[in-house]
Write a protein that holds these residues in place. Sequence first.
Motif, PDB file in Angstrom:
ATOM      1  N   ASN A  89       0.846  -1.188   0.000  1.00  0.00           N
ATOM      2  CA  ASN A  89       0.000   0.000   0.000  1.00  0.00           C
ATOM      3  C   ASN A  89       0.884   1.241   0.000  1.00  0.00           C
ATOM      4  O   ASN A  89       1.431   1.647   1.024  1.00  0.00           O
ATOM      5  N   HIS A 127       0.888   3.568  -8.117  1.00  0.00           N
ATOM      6  CA  HIS A 127       0.208   3.537  -6.815  1.00  0.00           C
ATOM      7  C   HIS A 127      -0.365   2.135  -6.584  1.00  0.00           C
ATOM      8  O   HIS A 127      -1.285   1.700  -7.291  1.00  0.00           O
ATOM      9  N   HIS A 187      -2.444  -0.479  -4.323  1.00  0.00           N
ATOM     10  CA  HIS A 187      -3.443  -0.548  -3.252  1.00  0.00           C
ATOM     11  C   HIS A 187      -4.454  -1.640  -3.579  1.00  0.00           C
ATOM     12  O   HIS A 187      -4.836  -1.829  -4.747  1.00  0.00           O
ATOM     13  N   GLU A 188      -4.850  -2.389  -2.573  1.00  0.00           N
ATOM     14  CA  GLU A 188      -5.895  -3.403  -2.687  1.00  0.00           C
ATOM     15  C   GLU A 188      -5.651  -4.361  -3.846  1.00  0.00           C
ATOM     16  O   GLU A 188      -6.582  -4.766  -4.554  1.00  0.00           O
ATOM     17  N   SER A 215       5.225   4.752   1.558  1.00  0.00           N
ATOM     18  CA  SER A 215       3.965   4.148   1.976  1.00  0.00           C
ATOM     19  C   SER A 215       2.832   5.154   1.802  1.00  0.00           C
ATOM     20  O   SER A 215       3.048   6.372   1.769  1.00  0.00           O
ATOM     21  N   ALA A 216       1.595   4.636   1.707  1.00  0.00           N
ATOM     22  CA  ALA A 216       0.433   5.504   1.553  1.00  0.00           C
ATOM     23  C   ALA A 216       0.331   6.483   2.706  1.00  0.00           C
ATOM     24  O   ALA A 216      -0.052   7.649   2.534  1.00  0.00           O
ATOM     25  N   ALA A 263      -6.229   4.349   0.222  1.00  0.00           N
ATOM     26  CA  ALA A 263      -6.214   3.019  -0.416  1.00  0.00           C
ATOM     27  C   ALA A 263      -7.191   2.988  -1.578  1.00  0.00           C
ATOM     28  O   ALA A 263      -8.149   3.745  -1.645  1.00  0.00           O
TER      29      ALA A 263
END
Length: 493
Positions: A37, A69, A71-72, A485-486, A493
């Motif tokens: 993430n 990016h 995420h998920e 990191s995010a 996210a």
Amino acid sequence: MAHFPDTPSFTGFNTPSRIEADIADLVHQGEIPRELNGAFYRVQPDPQFPPRLGDDIAFNGDGMITRFHFHEGQCDFRQRWAKTDKWKLENEAGKALFGAYRNPLTDDESVKGRYRSTANTNAWIHGGKLYALKEDSPALVMDAGSMETDGFTDFASKAGIKMTGQTFTAHPKIDPKTGNMIGFGYASSGLCTDDCTFYEITPEGELVHEIWFKVPYYCMMHDFGITEDYAVFNVMPSIGSWDRLEKGLPHFGFDTSMPVYLGVLPRHKGATGDDIRWFKTGNSFNSHVMNAFQDGSKVHFDIPVAKNNMFPFFPDVNGAPFNGMEAMSYLTRWTVDMASNSDAFESEVQLTQTAGEFPRIDDRFTGKPYRYGWMLEMDMKRPVELKGGSAGGLLMNCLCLIDHQTKTEQHWWCGPVSSLQEPCFIPRSADAPEGDGWIVQVCNRLEEHRSDLLLFDALDIEKGPIATIQVPIRLRFGLHGNFASAEQIGLAA
């Protein structure tokens, strides 16, 4: 109509791209770990306009920043120009106004005295901000989320302290203990001067202190190292001068007759430029630093070293032809003893038989004893059908992992029609053991004129990528990039 020259810097895989884009959920094979993430930022030189003088070296293109990016379990793409003063002035004029690489004598009169930065060498994250870096100017600040450009910074603090040097490195470091950014500048009082500056900057972007010092001679000082107590500077004879610029020669040229120096500067606040200690050894080419660390009074400095010049576009000052085999670099450990009375290196030990460059580590171990290092490998024994996609023209066809503790290596080959860009380590979590995480890097698909983003288990690269993410546009050869990191950059996210 834009007509770029029919030369190697502007054709084939190096054809200018000039694309700003947003693409959600890139197609991929394999599995992107859901716990991954954050974002990987990297930069490519990408000229906005054809060169003012008819041709140019690839290193002089305008900075284009790419963000991947994660995420998920998916990866989104965003790409934006680093809108430097140069970019804005030329965009308004509709043509190139700045001339040859680091030669202001070749610029249009209308831009004399303006920052010449292309911001094309590193995409760096510190304190939630994105910095687009080029070592001939101050750092350019961009918004890490929108990727819009804010402008150049002098890191002014609330106390009124700001950098007084004219330049900021493309290779800063983060002190793992304080979280501060450690940087330096060369040619700090003006082009071709031997003045340098050391900087320490808080996560809030404020300068803590600055130290001025001099180097044995003006040269390309592209990278450096830090340890707990010191900043360590390698000085090698890719040299420049106003005489060269006035003659229209490339800014830098390599001099095989000159020695190499290693400067060790105390980092503490009370230090001055007089405290730097210079050690001396024979001629070589050395650029990117893997890491540095202390062992008692000894300072170890790990760096790929080549017998001769690695940059054909900065040719030998005496006219000797470029020697490709002597341009192959090998990771070497230089050791100097701060307790000695000698200016000689204590030892120079080649750590591997693998030729490689663009070294990276788990950055949480910057300046500390470390176990793992990754780099781009130049394996001439592998079959090659197509070449291209590298900054200096050398074949970068393998990813290599070096385990300094066991003295073993792993290698992964990208195939005969591809090449690789710089790797970057991503920790699995902030407190994960050293090396526990992933390697991310761009792969140049030379035959298809497109790019893939590869994701590896960092300590098991030989099994190949765990995910191959297809980028539907061609990413030009890139230089350096970094992951955040995010949480660090405020990306949801």
